[in-house]
Design a protein around this motif. Structure first.
Motif, PDB file in Angstrom:
ATOM      1  N   ASP A  58       0.890  -1.483  -0.078  1.00  0.00           N
ATOM      2  CA  ASP A  58       0.206   0.310   0.073  1.00  0.00           C
ATOM      3  C   ASP A  58       0.836   1.316  -0.047  1.00  0.00           C
ATOM      4  O   ASP A  58       1.729   1.337   0.890  1.00  0.00           O
ATOM      5  N   PRO A  59       0.580   2.329  -1.079  1.00  0.00           N
ATOM      6  CA  PRO A  59       1.351   3.156  -0.915  1.00  0.00           C
ATOM      7  C   PRO A  59       1.562   4.208   0.682  1.00  0.00           C
ATOM      8  O   PRO A  59       2.002   5.651   0.371  1.00  0.00           O
ATOM      9  N   ALA A  60      -0.366   4.343   0.703  1.00  0.00           N
ATOM     10  CA  ALA A  60      -0.631   4.953   2.467  1.00  0.00           C
ATOM     11  C   ALA A  60      -1.110   4.550   3.559  1.00  0.00           C
ATOM     12  O   ALA A  60      -1.706   3.267   3.156  1.00  0.00           O
ATOM     13  N   LEU A  61      -1.204   5.057   4.725  1.00  0.00           N
ATOM     14  CA  LEU A  61      -1.646   4.267   6.176  1.00  0.00           C
ATOM     15  C   LEU A  61      -3.561   4.125   5.044  1.00  0.00           C
ATOM     16  O   LEU A  61      -3.950   5.481   4.723  1.00  0.00           O
ATOM     17  N   ARG A  62      -4.004   3.741   6.192  1.00  0.00           N
ATOM     18  CA  ARG A  62      -5.386   3.420   6.162  1.00  0.00           C
ATOM     19  C   ARG A  62      -5.551   3.381   7.084  1.00  0.00           C
ATOM     20  O   ARG A  62      -5.020   2.461   8.326  1.00  0.00           O
ATOM     21  N   SER A  63      -7.012   4.042   7.333  1.00  0.00           N
ATOM     22  CA  SER A  63      -7.966   3.885   9.179  1.00  0.00           C
ATOM     23  C   SER A  63      -8.860   2.037   9.031  1.00  0.00           C
ATOM     24  O   SER A  63      -9.668   2.416   7.984  1.00  0.00           O
ATOM     25  N   PHE A  64      -8.455   2.181   9.987  1.00  0.00           N
ATOM     26  CA  PHE A  64      -9.722   1.087  10.811  1.00  0.00           C
ATOM     27  C   PHE A  64     -10.194   1.269  11.618  1.00  0.00           C
ATOM     28  O   PHE A  64      -9.587   1.418  12.827  1.00  0.00           O
TER      29      PHE A  64
END
Length: 95
Positions: A58-64
């Motif tokens: 993944d290129p960037a942080l994802r929020s969960f």
């Protein structure tokens, strides 16, 4: 038997067990940034709070957020940013 684990100078703590659902850990993370490596496939579910996750590829942080899950493949590394104390459930598999 339950196994208690502690990482990052006590900032991440978990309790491991194996039951009819297979191996799993239930834990908490304090505010901070962490890097984890995997040896098995993992499905991580946020129980309370929010995790910002940089998954392999993944290129960037994802929020969960609470109730959301994400998968991490075996033999990989992922990064987690925690901005509030957060609880999680992690299930492991050999698939």
């Amino acid at each position: 038997m339950l196994e208690v684990n502690e990482y990052f100078d006590g900032q991440v703590k978990s309790i491991a067990l194996t039951n009819a659902d297979g191996p799993l850990t239930m834990g908490v993370m304090a505010v901070g940034e962490y890097e984890f490596s995997t040896s098995k496939d993992e499905e991580m579910t946020v129980v309370s709070g929010t995790l910002q996750v940089l998954l392999p590829g993944d290129p960037a942080l994802r929020s969960f957020h609470k109730g959301q899950s994400f998968n991490v493949p075996a033999n990989s590394v992922f990064q987690v940013k925690v901005e509030e104390e957060t609880a999680y459930l992690c299930r492991y598999s050999d698939q």
